[in-house]
Design an enzyme around this catalytic site. Structure first.
Site, mmCIF file in Angstrom:
data_model
loop_
_atom_site.group_PDB
_atom_site.id
_atom_site.type_symbol
_atom_site.label_atom_id
_atom_site.label_comp_id
_atom_site.label_asym_id
_atom_site.label_seq_id
_atom_site.Cartn_x
_atom_site.Cartn_y
_atom_site.Cartn_z
ATOM 1 N N SER A 299 26.430 42.059 42.221
ATOM 2 C CA SER A 299 27.843 42.397 42.350
ATOM 3 C C SER A 299 28.317 41.936 43.721
ATOM 4 O O SER A 299 27.950 42.514 44.740
ATOM 5 C CB SER A 299 28.028 43.908 42.201
ATOM 6 O OG SER A 299 29.370 44.254 42.403
ATOM 7 N N HIS B 279 28.668 38.972 39.181
ATOM 8 C CA HIS B 279 29.572 40.011 38.682
ATOM 9 C C HIS B 279 30.676 40.189 39.717
ATOM 10 O O HIS B 279 30.408 40.527 40.872
ATOM 11 C CB HIS B 279 28.778 41.310 38.488
ATOM 12 C CG HIS B 279 29.566 42.441 37.907
ATOM 13 N ND1 HIS B 279 29.751 42.593 36.545
ATOM 14 C CD2 HIS B 279 30.196 43.484 38.500
ATOM 15 C CE1 HIS B 279 30.473 43.686 36.333
ATOM 16 N NE2 HIS B 279 30.760 44.243 37.500
ATOM 17 N N ASP C 289 34.141 42.096 40.742
ATOM 18 C CA ASP C 289 34.943 43.293 40.489
ATOM 19 C C ASP C 289 36.398 43.089 40.892
ATOM 20 O O ASP C 289 36.710 42.960 42.080
ATOM 21 C CB ASP C 289 34.377 44.484 41.275
ATOM 22 C CG ASP C 289 33.089 45.008 40.670
ATOM 23 O OD1 ASP C 289 33.030 45.138 39.435
ATOM 24 O OD2 ASP C 289 32.149 45.291 41.434
ATOM 25 N N MET D 269 39.934 44.873 41.064
ATOM 26 C CA MET D 269 40.560 46.206 41.040
ATOM 27 C C MET D 269 42.006 46.083 41.505
ATOM 28 O O MET D 269 42.290 45.366 42.453
ATOM 29 C CB MET D 269 39.808 47.170 41.956
ATOM 30 C CG MET D 269 38.309 47.221 41.725
ATOM 31 S SD MET D 269 37.496 48.425 42.806
ATOM 32 C CE MET D 269 35.782 47.968 42.591
ATOM 33 N N HIS E 174 34.803 41.691 35.998
ATOM 34 C CA HIS E 174 34.958 43.097 35.593
ATOM 35 C C HIS E 174 36.372 43.521 35.976
ATOM 36 O O HIS E 174 36.664 43.808 37.133
ATOM 37 C CB HIS E 174 33.900 43.956 36.280
ATOM 38 C CG HIS E 174 33.960 45.401 35.890
ATOM 39 N ND1 HIS E 174 33.220 46.375 36.531
ATOM 40 C CD2 HIS E 174 34.665 46.050 34.924
ATOM 41 C CE1 HIS E 174 33.489 47.551 35.974
ATOM 42 N NE2 HIS E 174 34.369 47.382 35.008
ATOM 43 N N MET F 134 39.013 45.824 36.352
ATOM 44 C CA MET F 134 39.413 47.234 36.470
ATOM 45 C C MET F 134 40.897 47.271 36.820
ATOM 46 O O MET F 134 41.295 47.564 37.941
ATOM 47 C CB MET F 134 38.543 47.926 37.533
ATOM 48 C CG MET F 134 37.114 48.120 37.067
ATOM 49 S SD MET F 134 36.018 48.685 38.391
ATOM 50 C CE MET F 134 35.434 47.119 39.023
ATOM 51 N N MET G 188 29.467 51.871 32.081
ATOM 52 C CA MET G 188 29.517 52.208 33.502
ATOM 53 C C MET G 188 28.586 53.386 33.789
ATOM 54 O O MET G 188 28.623 54.396 33.084
ATOM 55 C CB MET G 188 30.940 52.578 33.922
ATOM 56 C CG MET G 188 31.921 51.411 33.944
ATOM 57 S SD MET G 188 31.445 50.084 35.084
ATOM 58 C CE MET G 188 31.492 50.939 36.673
ATOM 59 N N GLY H 68 35.392 51.893 40.639
ATOM 60 C CA GLY H 68 36.334 51.898 41.758
ATOM 61 C C GLY H 68 35.698 51.778 43.122
ATOM 62 O O GLY H 68 36.280 51.204 44.023
ATOM 63 N N ASP I 103 26.276 49.071 35.043
ATOM 64 C CA ASP I 103 26.860 48.785 36.349
ATOM 65 C C ASP I 103 27.110 50.094 37.089
ATOM 66 O O ASP I 103 27.842 50.955 36.609
ATOM 67 C CB ASP I 103 28.180 48.023 36.132
ATOM 68 C CG ASP I 103 28.935 47.755 37.424
ATOM 69 O OD1 ASP I 103 28.345 47.894 38.514
ATOM 70 O OD2 ASP I 103 30.125 47.382 37.342
#
Length: 237
Positions: free
Chosen positions: A19, A44, A46, A48, A79, A81, A150, A155, A184
């Protein structure tokens, strides 16, 4: 795109995806190259938006820069979010994303979104938060490439691994034997055995890999544990 030889005749194999949010963000391109050089199977990323989760990271412009910097080889698992995942499908595809993993909690029409993602040329991942039952994901499992369970609240990094998410993974593996199942959150050498035994084959690991003095050996260890569990499952069938 990297392809990983399957350890067995089963349709899925052990894949480790660092990540990158856990890395030095001022050196993201070189950190991605370093992780791939240490044996990562994919990366990966993320995303957000500060709405769906109370944190803000990066968007498609950075993904586009990263793709130009690291070349076509690394597989980017996005990913997402975000509150409106529909909004970012085309921009992420154009930026060079390979897989678009959205949260079932963030959309009222998963079927339509799955179709849009496929039409844009990306693979489809579907994620559930700890508070969401696995049965909510199940109706879509045959239409997606990967399910993400998850193991922390999405977050923030550095949270403690939630053991009680493992029954979700076991249930998915029993119902959908060839599905890629990703975990994850809080996953590393101390928790990998539980994930592997439950049936996860795609492993996201942040600080345990990137913060390690020897990421190569951590990635190899995680992959070995998962590959052995896959092999054992195929022999037990």
């Amino acid at each position: 795109m990297r392809t990983v030889p399957a350890a067995t005749s089963m349709a899925y194999s052990a894949k480790i995806g660092p990540s990158i949010l856990s890395s030095d963000l001022s050196r993201l391109g070189s950190e991605c190259v370093r992780m791939m050089g240490c044996g990562a199977d994919y990366l990966h990323l993320d995303v957000m938006d500060g709405h769906f989760v109370p944190n803000l990271t990066f968007g498609h412009p950075m993904v586009e820069c990263l793709r130009k910097s690291v070349g076509q080889d690394p597989f980017f698992d996005m990913h997402m979010m975000v509150s409106r995942p529909e909004q970012w499908v085309k921009p992420m595809a154009a930026a060079g994303a390979n897989q678009y993993t959205f949260h079932i909690e963030s959309t009222t029409n998963p079927g339509n979104l799955i179709k849009e993602i496929k039409e844009s040329g990306m693979k489809v991942g579907l994620a559930i938060k700890p508070g969401t039952t696995v049965e909510e994901l199940a109706p879509w499992a045959n239409q997606i490439d990967m399910a993400l369970v998850m193991t922390v609240e999405p977050g923030f990094g550095g949270q403690k691994f939630m053991d009680d998410m493992m029954p979700k993974v076991s249930w998915l593996r029993s119902q959908f034997p060839s599905l890629d199942i990703e975990v994850d959150g809080g996953v590393g050498p101390d928790t990998i055995h539980k994930c592997a035994e439950a049936g996860a084959n795609m492993i996201v690991s942040g600080s345990a890999v990137i913060g390690s003095e020897d990421p190569r050996s951590v990635i190899a260890m995680l992959r070995t544990v998962v590959a052995e569990a896959i092999q054992k499952r195929s022999l037990d069938r």
